[in-house]
Design a protein around this motif. Structure first.
Motif, mmCIF file in Angstrom:
data_model
loop_
_atom_site.group_PDB
_atom_site.id
_atom_site.type_symbol
_atom_site.label_atom_id
_atom_site.label_comp_id
_atom_site.label_asym_id
_atom_site.label_seq_id
_atom_site.Cartn_x
_atom_site.Cartn_y
_atom_site.Cartn_z
ATOM 1 N N TYR A 1 0.896 -1.325 -0.149
ATOM 2 C CA TYR A 1 -0.200 0.030 -0.185
ATOM 3 C C TYR A 1 1.047 1.310 0.028
ATOM 4 O O TYR A 1 0.471 2.250 -0.797
ATOM 5 N N ARG B 1 -6.509 4.097 -8.711
ATOM 6 C CA ARG B 1 -7.346 2.910 -8.433
ATOM 7 C C ARG B 1 -6.542 1.777 -7.747
ATOM 8 O O ARG B 1 -7.025 1.026 -7.088
ATOM 9 N N ALA B 2 -5.397 1.840 -8.194
ATOM 10 C CA ALA B 2 -4.427 0.810 -7.634
ATOM 11 C C ALA B 2 -4.326 1.093 -6.050
ATOM 12 O O ALA B 2 -4.464 -0.015 -5.274
ATOM 13 N N TYR C 1 -7.642 -0.042 -4.303
ATOM 14 C CA TYR C 1 -7.601 -1.696 -4.435
ATOM 15 C C TYR C 1 -6.540 -2.213 -3.254
ATOM 16 O O TYR C 1 -7.108 -2.893 -2.331
ATOM 17 N N GLN C 2 -5.447 -1.823 -3.028
ATOM 18 C CA GLN C 2 -4.702 -2.118 -2.085
ATOM 19 C C GLN C 2 -5.106 -1.744 -0.867
ATOM 20 O O GLN C 2 -4.865 -2.539 0.126
ATOM 21 N N GLU D 1 -8.387 -1.571 0.242
ATOM 22 C CA GLU D 1 -9.096 -2.790 0.761
ATOM 23 C C GLU D 1 -8.561 -4.331 1.017
ATOM 24 O O GLU D 1 -8.636 -4.802 1.808
ATOM 25 N N ARG D 2 -7.357 -4.427 0.288
ATOM 26 C CA ARG D 2 -6.520 -5.690 0.704
ATOM 27 C C ARG D 2 -6.038 -5.470 2.067
ATOM 28 O O ARG D 2 -5.974 -6.523 2.876
#
Length: 125
Positions: free
Chosen positions: A41, A80-81, A84-85, A87-88
């Motif tokens: 992240y 966007r990446a 996404y990260q 949320e991971r």
């Protein structure tokens, strides 16, 4: 900012019952996975910063050259990446917190034998 998971803290120089050892190993593995996701992240946030800077420089160069706006595709993709990260990382933190709560319950459940072991460990050291 992403919140850290709730960690279960315990001494490393004690002997624990097998079920607790198994749960500790699970929590340790999940914690390591969370740390990897969190590091990724941070790397993606850095890439986003670089992409925004590159897009701004490209816009300035296009304006000076009288060319059309090149857009913000690279920073949009990087943003966007990051989402996404994020949320991971949150999912990994939830897993650590959940299993740490289970471990804390096991500590309470086995507290008498853990106290005996703590006293024995203290006498040995």
């Amino acid at each position: 900012m992403i919140r850290e998971p709730k960690f279960a803290h315990y001494p490393t120089n004690m002997k624990f019952p097998k079920p607790i050892q198994k749960q500790m190993k699970l929590v340790d593995g999940l914690t390591a996975a969370w740390a990897e996701e969190d590091a990724e992240y941070a790397a993606r946030e850095h890439l986003l910063s670089q992409a925004k800077k590159a897009d701004a420089e490209a816009l300035k160069a296009a304006a000076i050259a009288g060319e059309p706006d090149p857009g913000t595709k690279s920073s949009d993709d990087a943003a966007r990446a990051v989402v996404y990260q994020e949320e991971r990382v949150r999912a990994a933190a939830r897993a650590v917190s959940k299993e740490s709560t289970v471990l804390a319950g096991m500590f309470r459940e086995h507290r008498l034998e853990l106290m005996e072991e703590a006293c024995a460990t203290a006498e040995r050291t």
